[in-house]
Design an enzyme around this catalytic site. Sequence first.
Site, short mmCIF file in Angstrom:
data_model
loop_
_atom_site.label_atom_id
_atom_site.label_comp_id
_atom_site.label_asym_id
_atom_site.label_seq_id
_atom_site.Cartn_x
_atom_site.Cartn_y
_atom_site.Cartn_z
N GLU A 22 0.82 -1.17 0.08
CA GLU A 22 -0.06 -0.04 0.19
C GLU A 22 1.00 1.35 -0.06
OE1 GLU A 22 -3.87 -0.81 2.61
OE2 GLU A 22 -2.06 -1.73 3.33
N GLU A 104 20.31 -11.34 -5.36
CA GLU A 104 20.29 -11.72 -3.77
C GLU A 104 19.13 -11.53 -2.99
OE1 GLU A 104 23.56 -8.74 -3.82
OE2 GLU A 104 23.15 -8.18 -1.79
N LYS A 106 16.53 -9.46 -0.59
CA LYS A 106 16.46 -8.15 -0.15
C LYS A 106 15.88 -8.52 1.51
CE LYS A 106 14.25 -3.94 -0.72
NZ LYS A 106 14.25 -3.21 0.59
#
Length: 351
Positions: A22, A104, A106
Amino acid sequence: DEIRRHNDLYYREGAPVISDVEYDALDARLQELEAAFPDLGVDDSPTAEVGSDRDERFPSVPHSRKMLSLQNSYDLDEVTAFDQRLRRELEGGPAGDALGYTIEPKMDGVALAVRYVDGALTLGLTRGDGTHGDDVTANVRTITGIPHDLDRDWQKTLGGEHRGWEFRGEVFLTLSRFTSLNAEREADGLELLANPRNATAGTLKMLDSSEVGRRGLSVFFYQAFPFDPDDPRSPVSGQPFADHGAEMAALEALGLPVNDFLRQASEATEIKEHLSDLEGMRAALDYQIDGAVIKVASLGLQDRLGFTAKAPRWGLAFKFAAEEAVTLLKDITLQVGRTGVITPVAELEPV
Ligand code: IVH
């Protein structure tokens, strides 16, 4: 104003009231409006700044290099578009490294920069407003993965040229640590920690370092670069590593914690395979990730691509579908079962 309010709730209070999805939708909407009505734009728009975790109780220290944000994407088509955009941008430039990528996790934690001078830890900084960070060195010294002194061989590992090195990464709480902390808190009648990310942010900003140590934070590093100890903000010339893979290998050789998922790809289809592998592994990990970071592998090409005001052009965060979102409870209907048992059923606004 609404985006600023959510920035404060997330970065300063550690108590967001909307989901990342959101939040990113609000940010994307404001970017669209600013593009459509340029004369209504303001200089201090939240679309041009990273959210701030500045906290007056800690000294503020300038960052050696800005600590930025990443462009977000939720859609695999945006990964293709990212690859195409970079190919266009690099076309016709000087011959250099071939364009390739690393993928990779996060980490869903809190960004941290640590500095070492002559192999000794001297400073730990949060992102702050991206230009100045909060000095949380005393707390950082209690984190197990962050050595007070680098291994004897650190100079050899890092090429021996520079006295000052900065490492950046993400601090987080493992899910197992988070669960046991909450079990303890429940037994002690304390308020429960809402989620690992907010608990990490709150822990890094505690005034009692011994309590920080007890919480048991973890860290993964993803960046290493030299700085001049006499003038940390002046740029140090020369790129010590050829690519992000070599940079990560150096961090690992120093004994600093790095994530073991690091993949290479030469084009978009291959990137997407790694994204789907990572998403498949997500549920089995003992820490929260909110997606993957796709980076241009060559640090020379990264330099050429540079930055926008807010994020590097060479990186893209691909966010996995949210596991949790806030929605409206529209109604509760009461279902009467065969045996007369009444079951309340929630009617949710789809998100
Ligand atoms: S590279 C210039 N790699 O995500 C920023 N960041 O949205 C380059 N993060 O501030 C950052 N895991 O705190 C990078 N593997 C990773 C990351 C990562 C988490 C965080 C980091 C950054 C934020 C940007």
